[in-house]
Scaffold this motif. Sequence first.
Motif, short mmCIF file in Angstrom:
data_model
loop_
_atom_site.label_atom_id
_atom_site.label_comp_id
_atom_site.label_asym_id
_atom_site.label_seq_id
_atom_site.Cartn_x
_atom_site.Cartn_y
_atom_site.Cartn_z
N LEU A 122 39.27 -0.78 -28.59
CA LEU A 122 38.14 -1.55 -28.07
C LEU A 122 38.61 -2.61 -27.09
O LEU A 122 37.94 -2.87 -26.08
CB LEU A 122 37.37 -2.19 -29.22
CG LEU A 122 36.56 -1.24 -30.10
CD1 LEU A 122 35.97 -1.98 -31.30
CD2 LEU A 122 35.44 -0.57 -29.30
N ARG A 124 41.12 -2.31 -25.08
CA ARG A 124 41.38 -1.60 -23.82
C ARG A 124 40.08 -1.28 -23.10
O ARG A 124 39.99 -1.39 -21.86
CB ARG A 124 42.17 -0.32 -24.09
CG ARG A 124 43.56 -0.54 -24.66
CD ARG A 124 44.43 0.69 -24.55
NE ARG A 124 43.88 1.85 -25.24
CZ ARG A 124 44.05 2.12 -26.53
NH1 ARG A 124 44.74 1.27 -27.30
NH2 ARG A 124 43.54 3.20 -27.08
N THR A 125 39.07 -0.89 -23.86
CA THR A 125 37.76 -0.60 -23.27
C THR A 125 37.17 -1.86 -22.64
O THR A 125 36.63 -1.82 -21.53
CB THR A 125 36.81 -0.04 -24.34
OG1 THR A 125 37.33 1.20 -24.82
CG2 THR A 125 35.41 0.19 -23.77
N LEU A 129 36.17 -2.41 -18.77
CA LEU A 129 34.79 -2.71 -18.38
C LEU A 129 34.72 -4.02 -17.60
O LEU A 129 33.95 -4.14 -16.63
CB LEU A 129 33.90 -2.77 -19.61
CG LEU A 129 33.63 -1.44 -20.31
CD1 LEU A 129 32.85 -1.66 -21.60
CD2 LEU A 129 32.88 -0.49 -19.38
N TRP A 162 27.45 -2.96 -20.61
CA TRP A 162 28.32 -2.22 -21.52
C TRP A 162 29.36 -3.16 -22.13
O TRP A 162 29.67 -3.08 -23.33
CB TRP A 162 29.05 -1.10 -20.77
CG TRP A 162 28.18 -0.06 -20.15
CD1 TRP A 162 26.92 0.31 -20.55
CD2 TRP A 162 28.50 0.77 -19.03
NE1 TRP A 162 26.45 1.31 -19.73
CE2 TRP A 162 27.39 1.62 -18.80
CE3 TRP A 162 29.61 0.87 -18.19
CZ2 TRP A 162 27.38 2.57 -17.77
CZ3 TRP A 162 29.61 1.81 -17.18
CH2 TRP A 162 28.50 2.66 -16.97
N CYS A 166 29.87 -3.87 -26.20
CA CYS A 166 31.12 -3.54 -26.88
C CYS A 166 31.81 -4.80 -27.42
O CYS A 166 32.47 -4.76 -28.47
CB CYS A 166 32.05 -2.80 -25.92
SG CYS A 166 31.48 -1.15 -25.49
N LEU A 237 29.28 2.00 -28.11
CA LEU A 237 30.05 3.00 -27.38
C LEU A 237 29.16 4.17 -26.97
O LEU A 237 29.31 4.75 -25.89
CB LEU A 237 31.21 3.49 -28.24
CG LEU A 237 32.27 2.43 -28.59
CD1 LEU A 237 33.32 3.01 -29.53
CD2 LEU A 237 32.94 1.88 -27.34
N ALA A 328 36.25 5.32 -30.22
CA ALA A 328 36.94 4.20 -29.56
C ALA A 328 38.08 4.71 -28.68
O ALA A 328 38.28 4.22 -27.56
CB ALA A 328 37.47 3.23 -30.61
N ALA A 331 36.46 6.34 -25.60
CA ALA A 331 35.85 5.35 -24.71
C ALA A 331 36.91 4.60 -23.92
O ALA A 331 36.71 4.27 -22.74
CB ALA A 331 35.01 4.37 -25.52
N ALA A 332 38.04 4.31 -24.54
CA ALA A 332 39.12 3.61 -23.83
C ALA A 332 39.64 4.46 -22.68
O ALA A 332 39.89 3.96 -21.57
CB ALA A 332 40.25 3.26 -24.79
N GLU A 333 39.79 5.75 -22.92
CA GLU A 333 40.25 6.64 -21.86
C GLU A 333 39.19 6.80 -20.78
O GLU A 333 39.49 6.81 -19.58
CB GLU A 333 40.61 8.01 -22.45
CG GLU A 333 41.24 8.94 -21.45
CD GLU A 333 41.71 10.25 -22.06
OE1 GLU A 333 42.18 11.11 -21.28
OE2 GLU A 333 41.61 10.41 -23.29
N THR A 335 36.69 4.70 -19.87
CA THR A 335 36.50 3.51 -19.03
C THR A 335 37.74 3.18 -18.21
O THR A 335 37.65 2.67 -17.10
CB THR A 335 36.10 2.30 -19.88
OG1 THR A 335 37.07 2.11 -20.93
CG2 THR A 335 34.73 2.53 -20.53
#
Length: 379
Positions: A122, A124-125, A129, A162, A166, A237, A328, A331-333, A335
């Motif tokens: 999260l 990293r996301t 973002l 977003w 998050c 997410l 998670a 989503a990190a990959e 974004t």
Amino acid sequence: MGLLAPARAGASASTGDAAWVRALLDAEAALARAQARAGTVPAAAAAEITRVAAGLRPDPGALALRALETGNPVVPLLAELRAALDPAVAGHVHRGATSQDIVDTATMLVAHRALEPVLAALDRTLAALAGLAGRYRDTPMPARTLGQRAVPTTFGLKAAGWLLGCLDAREELDRARRALPVQLGGAAGTLAAPAGPELLPLYAAELGLAEPILPWHTRRAPVLRLGAALAETSGALGKLATDVIWLAQTEVGEVAEPAAPGRGGSSIMAHKRNPVLSVRVRSAALQVPAYVSVLAASAVGEHERPVGAWHAEWQPLRETLRLVAGAADAAAELTGGMVVHPDRMLAGLAGLDGTTGAAAELTDRALAHYQAHYHRRKP
């Protein structure tokens, strides 16, 4: 991972049967060490229990079959642990505890361990973002309401939305993780065991979990709080992923997922590149609420020990942890490598009236809040 469960990829090791057995053994060993600190178990016995428990590798499948006769895996696991110990030491294992104490504590331990990489994903996301929001602060695009083009907005503001969703979810998940408590109440929640209530802080300290005020055998707030935080995370997410799916449509083409060899291919249409990362996240978000509803329903346990309600929590909680972990990671990959097409966004504004100055200012507000949050987290 499972052939039909790609949405939960990435958490098999931390939430699998072997991880659960390890947590059960760690809970038993920590109990012996806490009792040694309280002076009710010899220190040498606690050290030996810890050593043997650390090296024990029971077969989870065999434990599961034997658990059918006892209602939980602790009884057959204890038999294996005691058999591996000198009889004089074996008598100090599980003193004053009940099976639910060990299962609940192990559950909290598994969740505590499994959520560490989720929080890292999260983070990293969130960083990705924030970067998108800042980079595209002034990039105009059409807002969409009820599925239709509405007025101009900016991609920076969309990314900021977003981001805050998050961020809120990450805060709740971190709060829930820090509050995960040990369980220790004995046969009927009275802690009628050697050392009594003074054992609670010692046990919690041994495992790095929170100290409960009272045993919570039939007061399932810790599980409900965890489930709610996981549901909020999957929702945040899932919202992100849903937007990306629609923005990446061929007819829209305002964003695209990061490319990777073989990813998103169709079995029959070579021209397609499906948004598979977003699909994984959205799939998880659609499943999590159903599992969390079981956790909520299981809060109605009776008297001092629940019949069936406690047992009903185990698999739904594990699946929820797995799904959120997989979402998670995806989503990190997603974004971190999202491709943005400002020209397509600009083309979509044709015929729309309005300005985007306020959208840029709102983006700045969101980014300032994000930065302040992480500034406060620094030691």
